[in-house]
Design an enzyme around this catalytic site. Structure first.
Site, mmCIF file in Angstrom:
data_model
loop_
_atom_site.group_PDB
_atom_site.id
_atom_site.type_symbol
_atom_site.label_atom_id
_atom_site.label_comp_id
_atom_site.label_asym_id
_atom_site.label_seq_id
_atom_site.Cartn_x
_atom_site.Cartn_y
_atom_site.Cartn_z
ATOM 1 N N THR A 287 -48.920 -0.069 -4.659
ATOM 2 C CA THR A 287 -48.276 -1.502 -5.470
ATOM 3 C C THR A 287 -47.168 -1.716 -4.451
ATOM 4 O O THR A 287 -46.459 -1.297 -3.930
ATOM 5 C CB THR A 287 -47.838 -0.700 -6.763
ATOM 6 O OG1 THR A 287 -48.939 -0.081 -7.259
ATOM 7 C CG2 THR A 287 -47.565 -1.668 -7.831
ATOM 8 N N ARG B 41 -59.861 1.566 -16.327
ATOM 9 C CA ARG B 41 -58.152 2.086 -16.420
ATOM 10 C C ARG B 41 -57.777 1.001 -15.802
ATOM 11 O O ARG B 41 -57.885 0.382 -14.541
ATOM 12 C CB ARG B 41 -58.053 3.570 -15.356
ATOM 13 C CG ARG B 41 -56.945 3.864 -15.397
ATOM 14 C CD ARG B 41 -55.761 3.262 -14.133
ATOM 15 N NE ARG B 41 -54.969 4.009 -14.251
ATOM 16 C CZ ARG B 41 -54.250 3.656 -13.099
ATOM 17 N NH1 ARG B 41 -53.858 2.729 -12.018
ATOM 18 N NH2 ARG B 41 -52.624 4.447 -12.763
ATOM 19 N N VAL B 42 -56.088 0.570 -17.534
ATOM 20 C CA VAL B 42 -54.659 0.017 -16.633
ATOM 21 C C VAL B 42 -54.120 1.188 -16.121
ATOM 22 O O VAL B 42 -53.454 1.829 -17.201
ATOM 23 C CB VAL B 42 -55.036 -1.208 -18.147
ATOM 24 C CG1 VAL B 42 -53.817 -1.901 -17.935
ATOM 25 C CG2 VAL B 42 -56.364 -1.637 -17.967
ATOM 26 N N GLY B 43 -53.367 0.497 -15.334
ATOM 27 C CA GLY B 43 -52.029 0.744 -14.897
ATOM 28 C C GLY B 43 -50.918 1.086 -15.390
ATOM 29 O O GLY B 43 -50.832 -0.226 -17.025
ATOM 30 N N ASP B 44 -49.981 0.968 -15.305
ATOM 31 C CA ASP B 44 -48.231 0.652 -15.632
ATOM 32 C C ASP B 44 -48.080 -0.485 -15.537
ATOM 33 O O ASP B 44 -47.124 -2.103 -16.012
ATOM 34 C CB ASP B 44 -47.377 1.898 -14.822
ATOM 35 C CG ASP B 44 -47.439 1.464 -13.710
ATOM 36 O OD1 ASP B 44 -48.095 1.931 -13.393
ATOM 37 O OD2 ASP B 44 -46.142 1.034 -13.004
ATOM 38 N N THR C 283 -43.738 1.767 -9.134
ATOM 39 C CA THR C 283 -44.668 2.050 -8.358
ATOM 40 C C THR C 283 -44.785 3.809 -8.348
ATOM 41 O O THR C 283 -44.188 4.463 -7.900
ATOM 42 C CB THR C 283 -44.628 1.796 -7.249
ATOM 43 O OG1 THR C 283 -45.617 2.493 -6.028
ATOM 44 C CG2 THR C 283 -43.043 2.069 -6.253
ATOM 45 N N GLY C 284 -45.883 3.885 -8.395
ATOM 46 C CA GLY C 284 -46.353 5.414 -9.297
ATOM 47 C C GLY C 284 -47.687 5.717 -9.479
ATOM 48 O O GLY C 284 -48.650 5.311 -10.036
ATOM 49 N N GLY D 57 -49.067 5.152 -12.604
ATOM 50 C CA GLY D 57 -48.818 4.618 -13.357
ATOM 51 C C GLY D 57 -49.240 5.386 -15.372
ATOM 52 O O GLY D 57 -48.130 4.891 -16.340
#
Lengths: 329, 329
Positions: B196, B224-227, B247-248, B250
């Site tokens: 990210t 899928r939705v991340g952070d 970043t990581g 999520g």
């Protein structure tokens, strides 16, 4: 002192210790549930006695169903799921059947659930065919490596999990359709955008869970996602503090991170639940947003502040009577 | 004392007051930018000198471009947008061109931006054809009534805003395609899921902005939705405290509400930026998640903790030299 007297003394001492322990156990193990059916412009003068009765009756059914789960030793997650499912199935609320329409005349549902014990969570946005979004949120939390899924992908996962899939017609209600036409005509969006449902429960093991389910905002465009599927905005639960579910103008709830802010104020500033809940609604008011929250802490305290004229809400905590309210008091 | 001497004394006093004021003004008006290009398993032994040079060069370009915006009196939002756009355009990072592939072999991008002055925000999830997601996030914030849009609806809005629309092929890089095949073969997801990009800037007017852009996780499924598009999880900015981009992994960032938690610890517990940033990464570690954050506060202090072996990162604060780093130190 003979042995009989000594034994009698020990018995009384043990009984006393047991009673203290039991009282303590009872105090520490309050359980209960709080639910909402949306905040907004809800005034007694615009509400017929029949409609008011219908809302109270359905809120009561959801409340009692969730409470019975807890009373029988069930988990807070099960109680939240059961209560929200009933409101999703009812056309009275803007969630599941009876959800509001998008600008394109479709229905797109958002949902989330969170487990305060593990901070696990499940959420989905833009569902068009999942009969009970709250069941999908739970499946995402427990059976996928993800927290949030969206759109067709989320529905594919729902099918894989054998959840009930329905046509868009299932969700249709004439009242919401008419609302869309009214909004399109005069852009009076503010009156029509609330109605989200939510629940927070505390079980006998001290575990807190929270969930929120919605059709979003009437006449919403461009795949708009509100706060309901956003962990920290519309839903949050942490056994160390409280559980929260929100309803209102979602954009403001996202920007302020409303649900988690209640928890943060308790954890970092030692606010009690009522202070924390009122403070976030004050922030919402200052930023220009409208809505409300329900919150339940680890000791069974409840708070349900809102800055609209009404919020469908109810709570039932062990040791006291169930309460169902609609208007501001 | 004659009048001339008195006037001289007043002049010196005025000059002194002016100098104190100027020094104070200068101290209060530090400006600068901090960026990241993803955290993960980044070890010197696996990195060729050419690759390291390429990363440092592109980070430097993004950093200097953002800094120049600020130096010329531009807003923190403009600086964040400019820096992230450069990283989106580069195939080196998992954002825009060069983003990772989903399980279906498509590319789905998530993004968000936030204005610390007004707490306004814009975010989008599941973009397949918007060349520069960060430009869309800004448009959503400024030209729509919403905070978050998803999927085709978001892309329709992008078209209405005249943003550049591209085929999926534009985003394709052989390296990411090979990564998908490797992940599918051996499920070694952990090595592949980071990358990210993000930026946080403080402008001369004291306004903080933050933004994050990503392709998400290699081999992600079901929409899928991340952070990254979640305000409060992957991105947060508040002029009263700080700006943060994460970043990581999520899912952990969402559950912990990482980005806003840094701000909450500063506001509610009076932590300084470094303490707050380290505390949230400690929480991340305790919950079992990996990743890092960049943070910049209203006084120009920076923090960039991470619990992985490396994080592409750089910062440039007025009054000191630019710094570019990759590995742990």
């Amino acid at each position: 002192m003979n042995n009989f007297k000594l034994l009698g003394g020990i018995k009384i001492a043990l009984l006393f210790i047991f009673m203290v322990f039991a009282a303590n156990f009872y105090a520490q193990n309050k359980f209960g549930i709080i639910i909402h059916g949306g905040a907004g412009t809800i005034n007694k003068e615009n509400m017929s006695p029949e409609k008011e009765e219908a809302y109270k009756s359905k809120l009561g059914e959801a409340l009692l169903t969730g409470y019975q789960v807890l009373e029988n030793g069930g988990s807070s997650l099960d109680a939240v799921e059961a209560a929200i499912k009933i409101m999703e199935d009812s056309p009275l609320f803007n969630a599941g059947r009876g959800a509001v329409f998008t600008a394109e005349g479709t229905i797109e549902l958002d949902v989330s659930i969170m487990d305060g014990k593990t901070l696990s969570a499940g959420a989905a946005a833009g569902l068009k065919h999942v009969k009970n979004p709250i069941l999908l949120a739970r499946k995402i939390m427990e059976n996928s490596p993800h927290v949030m899924l969206m759109g067709e992908g989320a529905e594919k996962f729902a099918e894989e999990q054998n959840l009930e899939i329905v046509d868009q017609e299932y969700f249709f209600t004439k009242e919401r359709w008419d609302a869309l036409q009214r909004v399109k005509e005069n852009e009076k969006k503010s009156k029509e955008k609330h109605g989200t449902v939510g629940a927070v429960a505390l079980d006998k093991n001290g575990n807190i869970a929270a969930g929120t389910s919605t059709g979003g905002m009437t006449n919403k465009q461009w795949g708009r996602v509100g706060d309901s599927p956003i962990i920290g905005a519309g839903t949050y639960a942490d056994n160390n503090t409280c559980g929260v579910s929100g309803t209102g103008h979602g954009e403001y709830f996202i920007r302020l991170g409303i649900a988690k802010d209640v928890s943060a104020l308790m954890e970092y500033k030692n606010y009690n639940l009522q202070q924390a809940a009122e403070e976030v609604i004050n922030k919402l008011t200052r930023l220009g947003g409208t809505g409300g929250i329900i919150a339940l802490d680890k000791n069974g305290n409840i708070a349900m502040p809102f800055n609209t004229s009404g919020m469908y809400r109810a709570y039932y905590i062990s040791g006291s009577e169930p309460v169902i309210k609609i208007y501001k008091e």
